[in-house]
Write a protein that holds these residues in place. Sequence first.
Motif, short mmCIF file in Angstrom:
data_model
loop_
_atom_site.label_atom_id
_atom_site.label_comp_id
_atom_site.label_asym_id
_atom_site.label_seq_id
_atom_site.Cartn_x
_atom_site.Cartn_y
_atom_site.Cartn_z
N PHE A 95 37.84 27.32 5.47
CA PHE A 95 38.08 26.61 6.74
C PHE A 95 38.17 25.10 6.49
N TYR A 96 37.24 24.57 5.67
CA TYR A 96 37.29 23.14 5.34
C TYR A 96 38.60 22.83 4.61
N ASP A 97 38.96 23.70 3.66
CA ASP A 97 40.18 23.47 2.88
C ASP A 97 41.41 23.46 3.79
N MET A 98 41.42 24.36 4.78
CA MET A 98 42.54 24.41 5.71
C MET A 98 42.64 23.09 6.49
N LEU A 99 41.50 22.61 6.97
CA LEU A 99 41.50 21.39 7.81
C LEU A 99 41.81 20.14 7.00
N MET A 100 41.43 20.17 5.72
CA MET A 100 41.69 19.01 4.86
C MET A 100 43.11 19.06 4.28
N GLY A 101 43.82 20.15 4.56
CA GLY A 101 45.15 20.29 3.99
C GLY A 101 45.10 20.46 2.48
N SER A 102 43.99 21.02 1.99
CA SER A 102 43.80 21.17 0.55
C SER A 102 44.68 22.28 -0.03
N GLU A 103 45.08 22.07 -1.28
CA GLU A 103 45.85 23.12 -1.98
C GLU A 103 44.99 24.35 -2.25
N GLU A 104 43.68 24.18 -2.18
CA GLU A 104 42.76 25.28 -2.43
C GLU A 104 42.77 26.30 -1.28
N TYR A 117 42.88 26.55 14.36
CA TYR A 117 42.52 25.13 14.21
C TYR A 117 43.33 24.43 13.12
N VAL A 118 44.34 25.13 12.59
CA VAL A 118 45.11 24.56 11.47
C VAL A 118 45.72 23.21 11.86
N GLY A 119 46.09 23.06 13.14
CA GLY A 119 46.72 21.82 13.58
C GLY A 119 45.78 20.62 13.60
N VAL A 120 44.46 20.90 13.54
CA VAL A 120 43.47 19.82 13.60
C VAL A 120 43.58 18.91 12.37
N LYS A 121 44.19 19.43 11.29
CA LYS A 121 44.32 18.60 10.08
C LYS A 121 45.16 17.36 10.36
N ASN A 122 45.97 17.41 11.42
CA ASN A 122 46.79 16.26 11.78
C ASN A 122 46.01 15.23 12.61
#
Length: 146
Positions: A95-104, A117-122
């Motif tokens: 979840f953290y990786d998704m929000l940070m836009g991480s390659e992980e 919540y994927v859009g929250v990274k923006n």
Amino acid sequence: MSSNLENLYRQVIMDHYKNPRNKGLVTDTNYLTSRLNNPSCGDDLTVQVLIENDMIIDVKHEGTGCSICCSSASVMSENLKGKTLEEVRKISQNFYDMLMGSEEFNEDMDMGDAIAYVGVKNFPARIKCATLSYKAIEKLLNENTK
Ligand code: ZN
């Protein structure tokens, strides 16, 4: 992301905000409790978990805050219930990786409604809102388990 998908995700978030799952604390002392706040937004959240045999049997949450924070706590409570502590750590990290836009970020992992919540990274200022409930669980596990 298509606007249809954005709309769907917004609906998922608003549904959890208006109809939170597993809300309300219990007085059962077998539950572990942890409270965290997010001063930048004013979110204040308490989570409780009941752990048996390294598995989260039940999750409760209570608090005040923005729609992202409160709805995310509801999603988290559904997602982590019935998961082993190892799975909980993996799901939280993903979840953290998704929000940070991480390659992980592992798209194949079942995130349940948390994918909404994927859009929250923006919106970097809101990432703390979305992750507060997971951070509270993480704190609780770090303090109470090996
Ligand atoms: Zn917030």
